[in-house]
Write a protein that holds these residues in place. Sequence first.
Motif, PDB file in Angstrom:
ATOM      1  N   UNK A 185      35.242  28.309  39.299  1.00  0.00           N
ATOM      2  CA  UNK A 185      36.458  29.124  39.382  1.00  0.00           C
ATOM      3  C   UNK A 185      37.649  28.380  38.761  1.00  0.00           C
ATOM      4  N   UNK A 186      37.787  27.080  39.044  1.00  0.00           N
ATOM      5  CA  UNK A 186      38.890  26.303  38.462  1.00  0.00           C
ATOM      6  C   UNK A 186      38.742  26.242  36.944  1.00  0.00           C
ATOM      7  N   UNK A 187      37.507  26.068  36.443  1.00  0.00           N
ATOM      8  CA  UNK A 187      37.292  26.044  34.994  1.00  0.00           C
ATOM      9  C   UNK A 187      37.723  27.361  34.358  1.00  0.00           C
ATOM     10  N   UNK A 188      37.459  28.452  35.039  1.00  0.00           N
ATOM     11  CA  UNK A 188      37.869  29.754  34.513  1.00  0.00           C
ATOM     12  C   UNK A 188      39.392  29.886  34.495  1.00  0.00           C
ATOM     13  N   UNK A 189      40.065  29.312  35.493  1.00  0.00           N
ATOM     14  CA  UNK A 189      41.519  29.390  35.530  1.00  0.00           C
ATOM     15  C   UNK A 189      42.171  28.583  34.413  1.00  0.00           C
ATOM     16  N   UNK A 190      41.460  27.594  33.900  1.00  0.00           N
ATOM     17  CA  UNK A 190      42.022  26.736  32.839  1.00  0.00           C
ATOM     18  C   UNK A 190      41.770  27.283  31.442  1.00  0.00           C
ATOM     19  N   UNK A 191      41.167  28.431  31.346  1.00  0.00           N
ATOM     20  CA  UNK A 191      40.844  28.992  30.033  1.00  0.00           C
ATOM     21  C   UNK A 191      41.433  30.394  29.903  1.00  0.00           C
ATOM     22  N   UNK A 192      41.833  30.711  28.696  1.00  0.00           N
ATOM     23  CA  UNK A 192      42.260  32.070  28.379  1.00  0.00           C
ATOM     24  C   UNK A 192      43.559  32.443  29.068  1.00  0.00           C
ATOM     25  N   UNK A 193      43.654  33.725  29.372  1.00  0.00           N
ATOM     26  CA  UNK A 193      44.887  34.260  29.950  1.00  0.00           C
ATOM     27  C   UNK A 193      45.121  33.768  31.369  1.00  0.00           C
ATOM     28  N   UNK A 217      41.475  16.897  35.403  1.00  0.00           N
ATOM     29  CA  UNK A 217      41.687  16.570  33.983  1.00  0.00           C
ATOM     30  C   UNK A 217      41.903  17.839  33.157  1.00  0.00           C
ATOM     31  N   UNK A 218      41.138  18.878  33.467  1.00  0.00           N
ATOM     32  CA  UNK A 218      41.338  20.135  32.739  1.00  0.00           C
ATOM     33  C   UNK A 218      42.722  20.717  33.028  1.00  0.00           C
ATOM     34  N   UNK A 219      43.131  20.668  34.282  1.00  0.00           N
ATOM     35  CA  UNK A 219      44.470  21.164  34.626  1.00  0.00           C
ATOM     36  C   UNK A 219      45.534  20.344  33.909  1.00  0.00           C
ATOM     37  N   UNK A 220      45.356  19.017  33.870  1.00  0.00           N
ATOM     38  CA  UNK A 220      46.313  18.157  33.182  1.00  0.00           C
ATOM     39  C   UNK A 220      46.363  18.468  31.692  1.00  0.00           C
ATOM     40  N   UNK A 221      45.210  18.731  31.108  1.00  0.00           N
ATOM     41  CA  UNK A 221      45.185  19.051  29.672  1.00  0.00           C
ATOM     42  C   UNK A 221      45.943  20.349  29.395  1.00  0.00           C
ATOM     43  N   UNK A 222      45.709  21.354  30.215  1.00  0.00           N
ATOM     44  CA  UNK A 222      46.395  22.635  30.018  1.00  0.00           C
ATOM     45  C   UNK A 222      47.902  22.472  30.233  1.00  0.00           C
ATOM     46  N   UNK A 240      34.023  16.164  46.559  1.00  0.00           N
ATOM     47  CA  UNK A 240      33.084  16.025  45.443  1.00  0.00           C
ATOM     48  C   UNK A 240      33.874  15.461  44.260  1.00  0.00           C
ATOM     49  N   UNK A 241      33.987  14.138  44.159  1.00  0.00           N
ATOM     50  CA  UNK A 241      34.872  13.523  43.148  1.00  0.00           C
ATOM     51  C   UNK A 241      34.558  13.926  41.720  1.00  0.00           C
ATOM     52  N   UNK A 242      33.284  14.169  41.410  1.00  0.00           N
ATOM     53  CA  UNK A 242      32.936  14.542  40.034  1.00  0.00           C
ATOM     54  C   UNK A 242      33.581  15.883  39.690  1.00  0.00           C
ATOM     55  N   UNK A 243      33.393  16.866  40.553  1.00  0.00           N
ATOM     56  CA  UNK A 243      34.021  18.170  40.341  1.00  0.00           C
ATOM     57  C   UNK A 243      35.541  18.034  40.322  1.00  0.00           C
ATOM     58  N   UNK A 244      36.071  17.291  41.276  1.00  0.00           N
ATOM     59  CA  UNK A 244      37.523  17.153  41.384  1.00  0.00           C
ATOM     60  C   UNK A 244      38.123  16.515  40.126  1.00  0.00           C
ATOM     61  N   UNK A 245      37.500  15.454  39.641  1.00  0.00           N
ATOM     62  CA  UNK A 245      38.031  14.768  38.455  1.00  0.00           C
ATOM     63  C   UNK A 245      38.018  15.673  37.233  1.00  0.00           C
ATOM     64  N   UNK A 246      36.925  16.413  37.058  1.00  0.00           N
ATOM     65  CA  UNK A 246      36.856  17.342  35.925  1.00  0.00           C
ATOM     66  C   UNK A 246      37.946  18.406  36.027  1.00  0.00           C
TER      67      UNK A 246
END
Length: 743
Positions: free
Chosen positions: A294-302, A342-347, A333-339
């Motif tokens: 769900x977080x990955x979807x929020x970081x993409x597109x509209x 980082x995606x939120x920071x990139x956006x 879950x640090x792996x999920x959290x870190x990804x």
Amino acid sequence: PCAALAAGPAPPSVPPMSAPLGMPPGSVPALGGAGTPTAAVALSALSAAEGRSASGGALGSSAAAGLGAKPGFGNSGATGAAGATGAAAGAAGAAGPSAHLTKKIQKALTLRVDSQTSREGLKCLSGFFDENSVQTRRNLRTTIEGQNLMLHKEFVDSFSKLDSHIESLDKLVNALDGACDRAASQLRQSKSDTQPILEKASSLRNESKAIDDKKEVLSHFLAKFRLSENDTQLVRSGDTPLDEEFFCAFERLEQVRKNARQLLNTCGQQTSGVDILHETSEILEASYERMFVWVQQQCRGAKSSVVTKTSTSELDGPACAVLKRVLALLIERPVYFNHCVRDISRVRRQALVTRFFEALSQGDSSGARPIELQACDPVRYVGDMLAWIHEHAAAEREALATLMGRAATSSSAGAGAAEPSPSSLLSEAGSTLVSFDDILDFTLEGLAQSFGTRVKQVLESQTSIVVVYKVAQVFSFFARTLQEALKRVDAGLVVTCRDLHSRTYQAFLDMWERQAQRLRQGVTGVYISELGAPPFVMEAVNTLSEVLSIYEMAPVPAEEREVDFLPVLSAAFDPLLNHCQQVAAMMDPSDAQVFLTNCIAAMQGPLKKHAFTAQRVAMYTSLLDDHVKLLVSSQAAAVLSKLGLAERLQALRTKAPETPLSSVPELHPVSLAATLRSFYNSLFTGGALTLPALERIGNRSLRAEVRSGIAKLVASAYEELYMGVKELDVATHTPDQVRTLLE
């Protein structure tokens, strides 16, 4: 009359009347409804007297007379007396009365006919005794017994119905008793027949109760240690949105696992606890994966607008609230959290750089003008860019801290406590979480790159020392400001500002060095005729005055200012002073002293206004004192030589003590008197201290100080000469007078 009637004994054949059923023994019911013992006695007495009196006629007459006197058997005194008289007459007429009859008569005489009982008896008798005749009196007993019999018959007739009812009731009771016996027998038989069934039913009830208890325990166990199908579908299915129901189901899942771990630790139920944890682990991982997707979807597109919110009101919105809760759960879950972080920071980095470019070229949403309109003013241009960066950097830090939650708080606390590795944070599972500081630096790094490029373009085309120093101070100010806003010394933007400050500051010092090189390459001998501070000195002094004014407003602690500003003074004035000394070396010594005095005084002037240049002011003061002393001594020697006093003093000092003054040519009275007259004349005319070199000293106080020093030396020389040649008596003015004239 009643007493007389009652005196006769009752015949033995007549039995006494028994009391009816329900009445007290000895009481006879009254005839005609009035039944009292008094009435019965009266009737019996009357009957006995009627049948057995010897003088029946006399007694009957007396009774008849007594009865006829008052039908109602009155109780007046006259009636009683008459009765008593008749009874006495009857008793006297009777021959040989028996003792029994006498006893009866006496008993009758003792009766009180005026009592209430007697009256009621007589009243009852009057109810059926209609006619007072011999026949009726003779039949009185029979009549009374007939009435008694009739009453008994009525009583028996009345109780015959009751008796029939009682008999029927008795039959019914007997029948009921028989039915009860039969029912009891049947019940005993049924009880004996159903006893096994009852025992079986009791056993079944106990088993049912035990099953219900087990069912209740099992329901409680399943409620604490098992997730419902509905909750399982909520946390695993990707078709449903992440809403409050999802988070409630996830909390119940976490509670189930917590209960299972507690079961393992406290109750020793290894198998049950392990099975529950194993069963729920797959569901838990599926829910974490769903949140990650769900977080990955929020970081993409509209949908990326959700993760780029900055203001507090936007971060408190429903979508951002869900994002914050998801990130707070993904910390486990640090792996999920870190990804995700980082995606939120990139956006957010891309959005921040875009807003920066818009502010440069178009202005921001608040209506501010584009920053690039100030590009012609480097200080304003750099200051506006840094002000925008400072504002948005602080907002970005708060936004990221809000999104990362306790991961940001723990990371900042760990960094503030100087942990061995402040760039990381360990989760409860022992895995490494990405540092909040690293995420913030990565987000703001895009601004640092864009800003550094534009600053470099501005500084490359700048030639003004003051402007470059102003820009350097702007960098220094915002380095401190950003450090306070970001709460870190090593933040990326803080390091960038410090680096730009160092480079700009070095450029500022290099510009001073290039100016010194131009001075060293200049043509010598140009300034011989001009003893004042030359233009290049005044230009440097004016430039440094502006630099000092700028530095005065810098946020530097007072105890650090002198050391911090010393390189600027060294770069600005040390080469300048060396060049002035080189120029002065080619001049006349007296002119050189005046020239250096003017240059040093000009350089010292702006430094006196600031406390942090006290050390350099003291150094320049020492140099001025040295040059003033040299100038005073040289100018005083010139004055004494000009007035002819120098050679006289020299002869006086070198003369042997035994040599007379008149034998020394320089001290001959005639020549000495002429020299002193010339000296006195110059004192009055002012020509003695007319020194063109002194007028070229630009500083008025220094000029007065030099003049005063020269006067003191001349006065001291005159006093020495005056005292040495006093025996010649050629000096007409005392040393005090000369000193006064010189002052």
